[in-house]
Design a protein around this motif. Structure first.
Motif, PDB file in Angstrom:
ATOM      1  N   ALA A  54       0.829  -1.203   0.000  1.00  0.00           N
ATOM      2  CA  ALA A  54       0.000   0.000   0.000  1.00  0.00           C
ATOM      3  C   ALA A  54       0.864   1.254   0.000  1.00  0.00           C
ATOM      4  O   ALA A  54       0.605   2.216  -0.743  1.00  0.00           O
ATOM      5  N   VAL A  55       1.912   1.257   0.804  1.00  0.00           N
ATOM      6  CA  VAL A  55       2.781   2.432   0.898  1.00  0.00           C
ATOM      7  C   VAL A  55       3.577   2.625  -0.387  1.00  0.00           C
ATOM      8  O   VAL A  55       3.717   3.755  -0.877  1.00  0.00           O
ATOM      9  N   ALA A  56       4.085   1.530  -0.959  1.00  0.00           N
ATOM     10  CA  ALA A  56       4.861   1.650  -2.199  1.00  0.00           C
ATOM     11  C   ALA A  56       4.013   2.230  -3.322  1.00  0.00           C
ATOM     12  O   ALA A  56       4.460   3.098  -4.079  1.00  0.00           O
ATOM     13  N   HIS A  57       2.781   1.765  -3.428  1.00  0.00           N
ATOM     14  CA  HIS A  57       1.915   2.298  -4.473  1.00  0.00           C
ATOM     15  C   HIS A  57       1.567   3.760  -4.198  1.00  0.00           C
ATOM     16  O   HIS A  57       1.538   4.584  -5.110  1.00  0.00           O
ATOM     17  N   THR A  58       1.305   4.092  -2.931  1.00  0.00           N
ATOM     18  CA  THR A  58       0.976   5.473  -2.589  1.00  0.00           C
ATOM     19  C   THR A  58       2.147   6.400  -2.876  1.00  0.00           C
ATOM     20  O   THR A  58       1.963   7.527  -3.341  1.00  0.00           O
ATOM     21  N   GLU A  59       3.372   5.929  -2.634  1.00  0.00           N
ATOM     22  CA  GLU A  59       4.552   6.745  -2.944  1.00  0.00           C
ATOM     23  C   GLU A  59       4.594   7.085  -4.430  1.00  0.00           C
ATOM     24  O   GLU A  59       4.899   8.232  -4.802  1.00  0.00           O
TER      25      GLU A  59
END
Length: 269
Positions: free
Chosen positions: A111-116
């Motif tokens: 989730a964080v990688a995609h949000t970045e």
């Protein structure tokens, strides 16, 4: 890694379903794996209409965020933000007030990688890979301090506390954030419950136990206690589809689904 999967961090076990990616699948997003889709479809067979839960939750959070903007809130902290592929918080609030700033927090590396990637060219936003239980780690992080003024009112979005076990005391976690927020801040909570009679609910709860993130549904009274210290705005703590619906599409044709989550917005005096 390039192409479609370039947003997947190394060492992610794509064979185990994750609730955030299942939520993304139900919303029609593309950031999910075969294991997520398989369990999501299995749950649909267990409980017809369950995909509406994702849609109704997003609709509630949109209404709650826009209400906060109307009250003058211009900075937001989303703890447990998941994969913001459909209905991004920063896009919603900035349509109403372009100066809004948003910090997303999630413990899932995917989730964080995609949000970045999503936020690469978006100023006034940031994402933290952190447990929402780590209140100092979230509020004292450099990215948080750069974007948010903790001495001014903040809009706290808390949609994932039903993934926190009783032993971790989710009411205490929310109180920890509340105590650090300035007077005039707002909180929006959406929390799963088993109060409503929905066919297949027990089977769905059991299915989540096959993931690394089992769900802990709670009663109206338990969730209301989490809201301690906030003055709830009308209509109080209600089924998420019944919190100020604006359109027939804000409701599910499956009556029980409309109250599968309790939702509320409150103001810190």
């Amino acid at each position: 890694m390039t192409g479609y999967l370039r947003w997947v961090p190394p060492r992610i076990d794509m064979s185990v379903a994750h609730p955030a990616r299942m939520h993304d699948y139900w919303l029609g997003g593309g950031r999910n794996f075969a294991a997520d889709r398989e369990l999501a479809e299995k749950i649909i067979r267990m409980m017809p209409g369950v995909e509406d839960v994702a849609r109704l939750n997003q609709a509630f959070l949109r209404r709650a965020a826009l209400f906060m903007v109307e009250q003058g809130i211009r900075q937001f902290l989303d703890i447990g933000s998941g994969i913001p592929t459909v209905g991004n918080l920063h896009e919603i609030v900035r349509r109403a007030a372009p100066e809004c700033r948003v910090v997303y927090v999630d413990g899932d590396p995917v989730a964080v990688a995609h949000t970045e990637l999503l936020l690469e060219d978006v100023g006034g936003t940031a994402v933290l890979l952190a447990s929402l239980r780590d209140i100092p780690g979230v509020l004292d992080a450099e990215a948080t301090r750069e974007l948010l003024d903790l001495d001014a009112p903040i809009g706290l979005i808390a949609p994932m506390l039903h993934f926190i076990p009783d032993a971790a005391d989710p009411a205490c976690i929310l109180a920890g954030y509340r105590d650090r927020l300035a007077s005039g801040s707002y909180m929006a909570i959406a929390h799963g419950t088993a109060d409503t009679e929905v066919p297949g609910l027990a089977e769905v709860i059991e299915a989540y136990r096959s993931t690394h993130h089992p769900v802990y549904p709670r009663t109206h009274a338990e969730i209301l206690r989490m809201c301690a210290g906030f003055d709830l705005v009308e209509p109080g703590l209600v089924g998420f589809a019944h919190w100020r619906p604006e359109d027939p599409a804000d409701l599910s044709p499956y009556p029980g689904i409309n109250s599968m989550f309790y939702a509320a917005v409150g103001r810190k005096p």
